[in-house]
Design an enzyme around this catalytic site. Structure first.
Site, mmCIF file in Angstrom:
data_model
loop_
_atom_site.group_PDB
_atom_site.id
_atom_site.type_symbol
_atom_site.label_atom_id
_atom_site.label_comp_id
_atom_site.label_asym_id
_atom_site.label_seq_id
_atom_site.Cartn_x
_atom_site.Cartn_y
_atom_site.Cartn_z
ATOM 1 C CB VAL A 4 -0.955 0.014 1.213
ATOM 2 C CG1 VAL A 4 -1.873 -1.185 1.179
ATOM 3 C CG2 VAL A 4 -0.166 0.031 2.525
ATOM 4 C CD GLU A 5 -0.404 5.653 2.080
ATOM 5 O OE1 GLU A 5 -0.244 6.333 1.059
ATOM 6 O OE2 GLU A 5 -1.096 6.007 3.028
ATOM 7 N N GLY A 6 1.821 3.072 -2.423
ATOM 8 C CA GLY A 6 2.880 2.968 -3.410
ATOM 9 C C GLY A 6 3.657 1.692 -3.187
#
Length: 823
Positions: free
Chosen positions: A499-501
């Site tokens: 997640v988050e990149g």
């Protein structure tokens, strides 16, 4: 002979000036002085003429108009062609956030005193009370096995507790009804929750990181803040934020979700608004959310807002009960029980004032997201990874002392010690980076590059820690059930990495791709100059940046080479004298990074973005420099405890080794072989000299954590340690203490056996004979019994009916999905 002496002196003078990074005026003065002294000193005629030309050139280059006419203006057009092309979304990312210690590391001469002068992160009394009260209570309430295996959600009373105690409003200021906590307190809360329950940690961290509250605080209208923030703080609204969709994850420019500016009816009257169509997935808290934050691309074909048709990425807040909003069924990310799922809508009309920030913020969504990503990347994910690592370190150090094979605790085997040293060393590094970064956010920084470094490297090191812990636990680790302390953390680890990149993207494109331009003292200025509409202003700004950049490259080239020859000796140091050499060696690699980055950007230009492995290795150097800085800072903040030095040294030795690995990989794979040779000479003039942490250092680390004590407590500080006797972690702690007491008794028995007081046999039989012959006391015999019983309890794993209880599964009383119902 005299000429050789002159040449040596001139080279030494030039190297000294470059090493110190003096101004152009100082260079001109030195060139004139060298010319004068060569004339008076009877130097060879050709050398005098050469110095005259150099002095003339140096003086000329200090005359701005002459310098521009001869050099800068001629290079202006070429720079426009070779500098990396930056898209609008990349430009917004570059302009977001702030440059902090990452800028110092990119300078080639980091000011260590500046870092060490930043205050140690501290909790307020109110924050301490929250951690010791509601957070401790929440941890005690959560049974992660039942949450993930039976209920697939937090029970209703836990949801209500989270709302009632303000967990969803930690970052919301008190004036809006929130707790108003610091970033460091936020980090501490998530760290503790993650050591107990990944489900609880994610549920709490999402509303407090990238989401409606963060966006409203920074960009919302006063009306939006006044209405929504108190409701979010009280848990009356459950927020989620929808960015990722099936066709566009990290590529914001390809965002297919769109809105059309139009007029429509809302609450019985015609208003200016947006007709939205979207499809999102992977949205945490989405299935129970009452308030949907939505990212989409906004178009204005009728020019109702202005001249632009493609307005850009925009963010809006939409109640999930609004007509046309569809909340889908749930995703199941690797057996995690936190709420996550898709949502979509087609031709959903919303009024324009539902845009976060109102009309003034249409088209500003990507900038808003980039500036707010620091919370998720800097705080939440590093904290959750560190909480899991601390849990693994605490549990594994105890288990390795309690578990016996071949009549020896497995923690004494060198193979296991190798894993234990990595567990402890990586956890120390992770915690240091987590705390320093949270402290920076509290100081007012929005460290966009550092946040990417922390997100990537702390989740990756966390993965290493949990993998090593599982190896040490063996069968105990892989058999799921209430007794298993690590299994769910192991399963959940890839979630933080995704997640988050995703980490691959973060490493190969973001850290250096953004950091090279954002942190460099001149590149961003050069890019801005080439885009300036006023040609005279553009060339003037370019000239100033260009010559600063040339001096920067020359200085770092010399500094990298000289410090490479001396192993960093000659660089400044700060902090504890015992660690002075580490400060110097990190400074050496800071200069090497600055020089290598400039060479890469100069020769590869815009193609560097496509050379992801080159970019990744340069980013690795920057990242490891940051992690090393955090380790040094933590040692100072902790008061320089001498007993922690093995952990500190292990972390720094590992970091320095990784830096050299990255530089060597960069040189080996650099597309220009002549430049690769130059890079090798300037950055690794003596070749690769750094070894990974030694076995001896690893043993010192392991000895510090195999027994209860201050080092082990500091390493795992902030995690949840249950007190109930049936809790697996509580059993481990009791077993560890009992094992250490029993080891003294076992040593007596072994000594008596060697003297022939009784023959070989089972340990239980020998203990009984030792008691009968007064080798040990009754209390000591009971201590052995207690240790054996606790060891047995610790090594046991759960078992289940042959059908794993599936026949009863439909009748299980799973708690209903009440998060939204109780909002």
């Amino acid at each position: 002979m005299a000429t050789a002496a002159w040449l040596i002196a001139l080279v030494a003078l030039a190297a000294t000036l470059a090493f110190r990074g003096v101004s152009g005026v100082a260079w001109a003065g030195a060139a004139l002085a060298a010319f004068i002294f060569s004339t008076l000193g009877g130097a060879a005629q050709w050398l005098v003429w050469l110095l005259a030309l150099l002095a003339l050139a140096a003086v000329s280059l200090n005359v701005t108009s002459l310098r521009r006419a001869l050099v800068s203006d001629r290079l202006f057009g070429w720079f426009q062609r070779v500098l990396p092309q930056v898209s609008s979304t990349e430009q917004e990312a570059l302009e977001s956030g702030t440059v902090w210690w990452d800028g110092e590391l990119f300078s080639g001469r980091p000011d260590w005193k500046k870092l060490l002068s930043t205050p140690k992160p501290q909790l307020s009394e109110e924050e301490k009370a929250f951690l010791e009260g509601p957070v401790e209570a929440l941890c005690a309430m959560v049974d992660e096995w039942r949450v993930t295996h039976e209920w697939y959600d937090l029970p209703p009373h836990v949801w209500q507790f989270i709302k009632d105690k303000g967990f969803l409003g930690m970052i919301i200021p008190k004036q809006y009804g929130g707790l108003g906590f610091s970033a460091f307190a936020h980090s501490q809360v998530i760290t503790k929750l993650a050591s107990r329950s990944g489900t609880a940690a994610v549920t709490v961290m999402v509303p407090n990181s990238l989401g409606p509250a963060e966006l409203l605080l920074n960009y919302g209208t006063e009306e939006q803040k006044t209405y929504y923030l108190p409701r979010l703080a009280r848990g009356e609204e459950i927020p989620c934020f929808a960015l990722t969709g099936p066709e566009a994850g990290s590529d914001a420019s390809a965002l297919p979700d769109f809105g059309i500016v139009c007029r429509g009816e809302h609450q019985g009257r015609e208003v200016l608004g947006i007709r939205l169509t979207w499809e999102k997935r992977y949205i945490t808290l989405g299935p129970v959310a009452t308030l949907l934050g939505l990212a989409f691309r906004l178009y204005d074909p009728e020019h109702l807002l202005g001249d632009k048709e493609d307005i850009g990425i925009t963010l809006a807040l939409i109640p999930t009960r609004h007509p046309g909003v569809h909340i889908g069924r749930r995703h199941l990310p690797l057996n995690a029980a936190f709420q996550n799922g898709p949502n979509w809508g087609k031709d959903v009309f919303i009024p324009l004032d539902w845009v976060i920030g109102g009309r003034d913020c249409v088209g500003q969504g990507w900038r808003m997201l980039m500036e707010c990503l620091a919370a998720g990347r800097s705080i939440s994910l590093p904290a959750s990874a560190t909480g899991s690592a601390k849990l693994a370190a605490r549990a594994t150090s105890a288990y390795a002392r309690v578990r016996v094979q071949f009549k020896t605790p497995i923690g004494r085997f060198e193979g296991v010690q190798e894993a234990l040293a990595r567990i402890a060393g990586n956890t120390y590094v992770m915690d240091a980076a987590r705390m320093m970064t949270a402290s920076a956010v509290d100081l007012g920084e929005r460290p966009s590059v550092i946040s990417a470094i922390c997100k990537y490297h702390l989740t990756e090191r966390g993965r290493q820690v949990i993998n090593d812990a599982m190896d040490v636990h063996g069968g105990k680790g892989i058999c799921l059930g209430p007794r298993n302390t690590l299994g769910r953390a192991y399963q959940h680890t890839p979630i933080g990495i995704t997640v988050e990149g995703a980490n691959i993207l973060t490493r190969s494109m973001i850290i250096f791709g953004q950091g090279a331009i954002r942190c460099h003292p001149y590149v961003l200025k050069e890019i801005a100059a080439t885009r300036e509409a006023d040609l005279e202003k553009a060339r003037s700004a370019f000239d100033e940046a260009l010559w600063g950049h040339i001096g920067f490259v020359l200085s770092n080239a010399v500094r990298s080479f000289v410090l490479g020859l001396t192993g960093g000796r000659g660089a400044s140091a700060a902090g504890a004298p015992v660690l002075a050499r580490y400060y110097q060696r990190l400074t050496r690699y800071s200069a090497a990074l600055a020089f290598a980055a400039d060479m890469a950007m100069l020769t590869l230009g815009g193609s560097l973005k496509r050379r992801e492995r080159i970019s990744a290795r340069l980013g690795d150097v920057l990242s490891q420099l940051y992690l090393g800085s955090a380790v040094l800072k933590r040692y100072e903040d902790d008061g320089r405890p001498a007993e922690d030095l093995p952990l500190v040294r292990w972390g720094l030795e590992d970091i320095l080794y990784r830096i050299e690995e990255a530089l060597a990989g960069l040189i080996q794979n650099f597309p220009s072989r002549p430049l690769a040779w130059l890079l090798r000479v300037m950055t690794l003039p003596l070749g690769r000299r750094q070894a990974p942490p030694s076995d001896r250092l690893g043993r010192e680390v392991v000895e510090r954590v195999l027994a209860p004590g201050a080092v082990r407590d500091r390493l795992t500080d902030g995690i949840y340690l249950p007190k109930a006797p049936q809790e697996p972690m509580a059993q481990l702690e009791r077993a560890l203490a009992a094992t250490i007491r029993a080891e003294v008794v076992e040593a007596k028995i072994r000594a008596a056996a060697k003297e022939g007081m009784f023959g070989s046999g089972r340990q239980e039989d020998q203990a009984r004979l030792a008691l009968e012959r007064s080798v040990i006391t009754r209390e000591e015999f009971d201590a052995l019994d207690e240790a054996r019983a606790l060891r047995r309890e610790v090594i046991m794993v759960d078992d289940f009916p042959p059908d794993f209880g599936m026949a009863k599964k439909p009748e299980a009383t799973a708690p209903p999905n009440t998060a939204r119902q109780t909002a």
